[in-house]
Design an enzyme around this catalytic site. Structure first.
Site, PDB file in Angstrom:
ATOM      1  N   ARG A 274       1.324  15.240  12.216  1.00  0.00           N
ATOM      2  CA  ARG A 274       2.199  14.798  11.124  1.00  0.00           C
ATOM      3  C   ARG A 274       2.495  16.017  10.256  1.00  0.00           C
ATOM      4  O   ARG A 274       1.944  16.175   9.173  1.00  0.00           O
ATOM      5  CB  ARG A 274       1.529  13.680  10.310  1.00  0.00           C
ATOM      6  CG  ARG A 274       1.342  12.400  11.094  1.00  0.00           C
ATOM      7  CD  ARG A 274       0.976  11.246  10.191  1.00  0.00           C
ATOM      8  NE  ARG A 274      -0.405  11.308   9.765  1.00  0.00           N
ATOM      9  CZ  ARG A 274      -0.959  10.426   8.922  1.00  0.00           C
ATOM     10  NH1 ARG A 274      -0.231   9.452   8.411  1.00  0.00           N
ATOM     11  NH2 ARG A 274      -2.219  10.528   8.580  1.00  0.00           N
ATOM     12  N   PRO A 275       3.357  16.927  10.741  1.00  0.00           N
ATOM     13  CA  PRO A 275       3.602  18.172  10.008  1.00  0.00           C
ATOM     14  C   PRO A 275       4.238  17.916   8.654  1.00  0.00           C
ATOM     15  O   PRO A 275       4.981  16.956   8.476  1.00  0.00           O
ATOM     16  CB  PRO A 275       4.558  18.932  10.941  1.00  0.00           C
ATOM     17  CG  PRO A 275       5.201  17.877  11.775  1.00  0.00           C
ATOM     18  CD  PRO A 275       4.162  16.804  11.959  1.00  0.00           C
TER      19      PRO A 275
ATOM     20  N   GLN B 291       8.599  19.762   6.312  1.00  0.00           N
ATOM     21  CA  GLN B 291       9.792  19.262   5.635  1.00  0.00           C
ATOM     22  C   GLN B 291       9.570  19.135   4.124  1.00  0.00           C
ATOM     23  O   GLN B 291      10.499  19.304   3.334  1.00  0.00           O
ATOM     24  CB  GLN B 291      10.208  17.910   6.217  1.00  0.00           C
ATOM     25  CG  GLN B 291      10.629  17.968   7.677  1.00  0.00           C
ATOM     26  CD  GLN B 291      11.822  18.876   7.889  1.00  0.00           C
ATOM     27  OE1 GLN B 291      12.921  18.596   7.436  1.00  0.00           O
ATOM     28  NE2 GLN B 291      11.594  19.993   8.576  1.00  0.00           N
TER      29      GLN B 291
ATOM     30  N   ASP C 207      -5.478   9.370   8.169  1.00  0.00           N
ATOM     31  CA  ASP C 207      -5.706   8.843   9.507  1.00  0.00           C
ATOM     32  C   ASP C 207      -5.335   9.853  10.577  1.00  0.00           C
ATOM     33  O   ASP C 207      -4.340  10.569  10.470  1.00  0.00           O
ATOM     34  CB  ASP C 207      -4.876   7.578   9.728  1.00  0.00           C
ATOM     35  CG  ASP C 207      -5.341   6.436   8.844  1.00  0.00           C
ATOM     36  OD1 ASP C 207      -6.560   6.345   8.615  1.00  0.00           O
ATOM     37  OD2 ASP C 207      -4.501   5.651   8.392  1.00  0.00           O
TER      38      ASP C 207
ATOM     39  N   ILE D 281       7.493   7.324  16.662  1.00  0.00           N
ATOM     40  CA  ILE D 281       7.125   8.019  15.421  1.00  0.00           C
ATOM     41  C   ILE D 281       5.830   8.811  15.632  1.00  0.00           C
ATOM     42  O   ILE D 281       5.768  10.010  15.368  1.00  0.00           O
ATOM     43  CB  ILE D 281       6.948   7.024  14.255  1.00  0.00           C
ATOM     44  CG1 ILE D 281       8.145   6.058  14.170  1.00  0.00           C
ATOM     45  CG2 ILE D 281       6.748   7.777  12.943  1.00  0.00           C
ATOM     46  CD1 ILE D 281       9.459   6.710  13.873  1.00  0.00           C
TER      47      ILE D 281
ATOM     48  N   LYS E  55       0.831  -1.208   0.000  1.00  0.00           N
ATOM     49  CA  LYS E  55       0.000   0.000   0.000  1.00  0.00           C
ATOM     50  C   LYS E  55       0.862   1.253   0.000  1.00  0.00           C
ATOM     51  O   LYS E  55       0.621   2.192  -0.761  1.00  0.00           O
ATOM     52  CB  LYS E  55      -0.917   0.010   1.221  1.00  0.00           C
ATOM     53  CG  LYS E  55      -1.608   1.343   1.465  1.00  0.00           C
ATOM     54  CD  LYS E  55      -2.163   1.424   2.866  1.00  0.00           C
ATOM     55  CE  LYS E  55      -2.724   2.810   3.166  1.00  0.00           C
ATOM     56  NZ  LYS E  55      -1.676   3.858   3.284  1.00  0.00           N
TER      57      LYS E  55
ATOM     58  N   ASP F 286       3.616   1.260  11.729  1.00  0.00           N
ATOM     59  CA  ASP F 286       2.386   0.652  11.208  1.00  0.00           C
ATOM     60  C   ASP F 286       2.171  -0.768  11.712  1.00  0.00           C
ATOM     61  O   ASP F 286       1.109  -1.350  11.475  1.00  0.00           O
ATOM     62  CB  ASP F 286       2.410   0.649   9.677  1.00  0.00           C
ATOM     63  CG  ASP F 286       2.020   1.996   9.083  1.00  0.00           C
ATOM     64  OD1 ASP F 286       1.634   2.895   9.856  1.00  0.00           O
ATOM     65  OD2 ASP F 286       2.112   2.149   7.855  1.00  0.00           O
TER      66      ASP F 286
ATOM     67  N   ARG G  90      -4.181  10.774   3.172  1.00  0.00           N
ATOM     68  CA  ARG G  90      -3.026  11.651   3.332  1.00  0.00           C
ATOM     69  C   ARG G  90      -2.078  11.568   2.142  1.00  0.00           C
ATOM     70  O   ARG G  90      -1.453  12.568   1.767  1.00  0.00           O
ATOM     71  CB  ARG G  90      -2.290  11.307   4.627  1.00  0.00           C
ATOM     72  CG  ARG G  90      -1.205  12.322   4.972  1.00  0.00           C
ATOM     73  CD  ARG G  90      -0.683  12.151   6.375  1.00  0.00           C
ATOM     74  NE  ARG G  90       0.287  13.192   6.692  1.00  0.00           N
ATOM     75  CZ  ARG G  90      -0.005  14.405   7.102  1.00  0.00           C
ATOM     76  NH1 ARG G  90      -1.267  14.767   7.228  1.00  0.00           N
ATOM     77  NH2 ARG G  90       0.932  15.288   7.388  1.00  0.00           N
TER      78      ARG G  90
END
Length: 422
Positions: free
Chosen positions: A121-122, A125, A116, A330, A22, A307, A92
């Site tokens: 989750r900026p 970057q 999700d 994470i 995925k 995950d 996302r």
């Protein structure tokens, strides 16, 4: 939305064939629009995220056809258009169109991504990398508008402040057609990054170092697909089914895997006492005896994948001795599945974002909610282990990430049905 109904407590046995990754697929589909010729992807998983991405392609006048496990994408008549907010919010990985459109047209207009809810989750970057290449990044009425200068993007030396798979992918997609050389330091090393680089190189890109923390890209003028690309097997799906096999399996064989992609996960389940035969492209999981608790700490690849921390939790619940500890470095806030597992009788606490699992739980069926993909997988495994019936609402989240999951579970002997949730 859909719901999954599981009548649990059945021992599972047989073979599972793992689909394409995925996390590769959702990067490769946006990457396909960089090609000036039709693209063929093989071993594409049958998941809802693919359907959502195909819908976004259609909005750009890109045709696609999905037959069995082969996805054909024809971007030859692509048109630059702003992407619909609702569809962007559905997953996302849609933000990969930002880098791909910037690389193809020198401009992208994309809504802030959804996906999700697993904590912050900026994407700063991503912006940093594009700005280093010369792009201007603006927030216009809640929409990200990224534009290259008149002379186009130029290669640059970019160092990520933190390792990020998403930023690594987006920077590669933007830099692959930029003028000159790009050096990306502190890049993500995941197998999915290597898969993307292989795909792009086969279209004429010049990318070296994928799989290491330094990636070098020589920009090329044009990309053209010539041969079909086969997506790597999904290591997260493999780990999920391996956990299931160890929990309630009576001999389960996983096919189409790359065992080295699972090294950190396999080390942990072996430490628990799971007995396996690990081959190059398959793993046979024997029926488990008494298992021991372990400590799991997620890290960037090649460490234990974030995950997989939720799919391994039901396996930890089944352990007979010790205290289990899960620390997600994470996404520390990725703990919503714990509340739902406790509804089923699990003995789990969360203290300062650390998950503490106590032995001796006896799971029983309950009504629970899958807040996101991997939380849903955790609840699915718990439901298969539990006595009685489990109803998982928001099961679309499971279907977003797991290829033909209902069919695969039934072939193992599970009593599972997915319905529309009224």
């Amino acid at each position: 939305m859909k719901k999954m109904i599981i009548n649990g407590g059945k021992t599972l046995k047989g073979d599972v064939f793992i689909g394409g990754a995925k996390n590769s697929t959702v990067a490769l589909i946006p990457a396909a629009i960089l090609s000036h010729t039709p693209v063929v992807l093989e071993s594409v998983p049958r998941i809802q995220d693919v359907d959502n991405l195909m819908s976004l392609l259609m909005d750009m006048n890109v045709t696609s056809d999905f037959e069995q496990t082969t996805l054909t994408i024809d971007p030859t008549n692509i048109e630059l258009r702003p992407l619909p907010h609702g569809k962007i919010k559905s997953l996302r990985a849609s933000y990969y169109f930002m880098g791909a459109l910037l690389g193809r047209f020198g401009r992208a207009s994309v809504a802030f991504p959804g996906g999700d809810d697993i904590g912050p989750r900026p994407i700063d970057q991503h912006f940093k990398g594009m700005e280093c290449l010369g792009a201007k990044v603006e927030n216009i009425a809640g929409e990200i508008v990224v534009s290259a200068p008149k002379e186009g993007l130029k290669g640059a030396h970019i160092t990520l402040d933190m390792t990020s798979v998403g930023a690594t992918v987006n920077i590669i997609l933007a830099a692959v057609t930029a003028t000159g050389k790009t050096v990306l330091e502190n890049a993500a090393k995941e197998p999915e990054i290597i898969d993307l680089a292989t795909f792009l190189n086969n279209m004429g890109a010049k990318i070296r170092g994928a799989g290491t923390d330094t990636i070098r890209i020589e920009g090329v003028e044009k990309l053209e697909a010539k041969n079909a690309h086969t997506i790597i097997p999904d290591r997260i799906e493999a780990g999920t089914y391996l956990s299931l096999a160890a929990c309630i399996g009576d001999g389960v064989c996983l096919h189409n895997i790359i065992s080295e992609h699972l090294d950190s996960f396999l080390a942990k389940v072996e430490a628990m006492g799971v007995n396996m035969d690990v081959n190059e492209d398959s793993i046979y999981v024997y029926p488990s005896g008494d298992l021991s608790m372990i400590q799991v700490k997620t890290m960037p690849y090649p460490g234990f994948a974030t995950d997989l921390q939720q799919p391994i939790t039901p396996l930890l619940i089944s352990a007979k001795s010790g205290e289990g500890v899960v620390i997600d470095t994470i996404y520390p806030k990725r703990v919503k599945h714990i509340r739902e597992l406790n509804k089923m009788g699990a003995k789990i606490k969360v203290e300062n974002d650390i998950i503490l699992i106590h032995p001796g739980s006896k799971l029983t069926g309950a009504e629970v909610v899958a807040d996101e993909i991997r939380a849903g997988a955790s609840l699915m495994l718990a439901g298969l282990m539990a006595d009685g019936q489990t109803v998982i609402h928001n099961a679309d989240n499971i279907l977003r990430g797991y290829d033909c999951v209902e069919e695969k579970l039934r072939l193992l002997g599970a009593d599972v049905t997915v319905y529309e949730d009224e």
